[in-house]
Design an enzyme around this catalytic site. Structure first.
Site, PDB file in Angstrom:
ATOM      1  N   GLU A   1       0.799  -1.214   0.177  1.00 57.75           N
ATOM      2  CA  GLU A   1      -0.082  -0.002   0.111  1.00 57.75           C
ATOM      3  C   GLU A   1       0.847   1.321   0.110  1.00 57.75           C
ATOM      4  O   GLU A   1       0.521   2.473   0.120  1.00 57.75           O
ATOM      5  CB  GLU A   1      -0.915   0.040   1.218  1.00 57.75           C
ATOM      6  CG  GLU A   1      -2.102  -0.913   1.106  1.00 57.75           C
ATOM      7  CD  GLU A   1      -3.020  -0.400  -0.092  1.00 57.75           C
ATOM      8  OE1 GLU A   1      -3.225   0.548  -0.409  1.00 57.75           O
ATOM      9  OE2 GLU A   1      -3.353  -1.346  -0.723  1.00 57.75           O
TER      10      GLU A   1
ATOM     11  N   ASP B   1      16.486  15.391 -28.965  1.00 57.37           N
ATOM     12  CA  ASP B   1      15.383  14.558 -28.320  1.00 57.37           C
ATOM     13  C   ASP B   1      14.033  15.376 -28.149  1.00 57.37           C
ATOM     14  O   ASP B   1      14.287  16.621 -27.689  1.00 57.37           O
ATOM     15  CB  ASP B   1      15.501  13.820 -27.162  1.00 57.37           C
ATOM     16  CG  ASP B   1      16.244  12.428 -27.559  1.00 57.37           C
ATOM     17  OD1 ASP B   1      16.354  12.245 -28.628  1.00 57.37           O
ATOM     18  OD2 ASP B   1      16.839  11.989 -26.554  1.00 57.37           O
TER      19      ASP B   1
END
Ligand code: SAM
Length: 255
Positions: free
Chosen positions: A116, A169
């Site tokens: 969790e 990029d």
């Protein structure tokens, strides 16, 4: 650059340093990956690292102690201060600019949650920043750590050759990259834009800039809104829009 990864699944993360660009960076010694498994500091016969959440509810929570001991071991092994990042869906979404900043730090610890999540006191006491891959929930932070490592490796000096430099990029100049083509000249009935075949480098540079601007305008207007475009860029974008209005995918046209 060295990454110290705190993870229950070291074999997942070290795989990123075994092939491709990141593998090359490890071989060259430009990227060092070290893992620290909280299980090694887990309590009891089963070396437990998790327990039930206070207040009840489903799942288990990673405990403070084993995580803190793993990180402490990483700190003790450090020749420079560790910058500690926890991967969590509640963190800042990762952006290229954050990675550009990160590669300036010599030592970074990446903490991978599971179950969790991580006891909040560990985040408060030990973590400098929380980073997220995006608005979705994964089973663990390892993929996030691998993303950070891979994206940073590309930015380390000497890792990419000139031919595949990161400077062009997407995001490096605030825009998406232009489209790319390789042989054959016609594929699926679509021709490579003729400007790319003509050898006029000025025209090619201009075409690529126009496509990058146009793509960003179409796909990521949020990115374009952050840019202050000069006169030349605005003219290129106008040109792109006009061509678009004429119809047909731009890359199929005969420029
Ligand atoms: N209960 C947590 C929540 O809703 O915020 C999610 C826990 S998730 C199942 C387990 C671990 O996966 C997290 O502690 C975190 O390390 C990692 N994780 C999940 N989604 C992520 C994301 N989008 N970005 C980065 N890490 C993520």
């Amino acid at each position: 650059m060295r990454f110290d990864i705190v993870t229950l699944f070291p074999e997942l993360v070290t795989a990123v340093g075994e092939s491709g660009v990141t593998g090359r960076a490890v071989q060259q010694g430009r990227l060092v990956l070290e893992t620290w498994n909280p299980r090694d500091w887990g309590a009891g016969f089963h070396q437990a690292v998790d327990d039930r959440p206070y207040g009840g509810g489903p799942g288990m929570v990673m405990q403070y102690g084993p995580l803190a001991s793993a990180l402490e071991a990483a700190r003790a092994d450090a020749t420079a201060p560790l910058h500690v990042i926890a991967l969590t869906p509640q963190g800042r979404p990762i952006r290229q600019a954050m990675l550009r900043e990160l590669v300036r730090k010599p030592r970074v610890a990446l903490v991978c949650g599971r179950y969790e999540g991580i006891d909040e006191r560990f985040i408060e006491a030990q973590v400098d920043e929380e980073w997220s891959l995006g608005d979705y929930v994964l089973s663990g932070g390892e993929l996030g750590a691998m993303v950070v490592i891979d994206a940073c490796a590309r930015l380390l000096p000497g890792v990419l050759g000139h031919a595949d430099s990161a400077g062009q990029d997407s995001f490096s100049e605030g825009l998406l990259d232009c489209p790319h083509y390789t042989r054959p000249e016609v594929a699926a009935g679509r021709a490579v834009p003729s400007v790319l075949l003509g050898g006029d480098h000025g025209a090619i540079r201009r075409w690529r800039r126009r496509e990058a601007l146009g793509r960003t305008w179409e796909r990521r207007p949020d990115l374009l809104a952050r840019e202050e475009l000069g006169v030349e860029d605005l003219a290129l974008l106008d040109e792109y829009r006009v061509e678009r209005r004429k119809g047909g995918p731009h890359t199929e046209s005969d420029d």
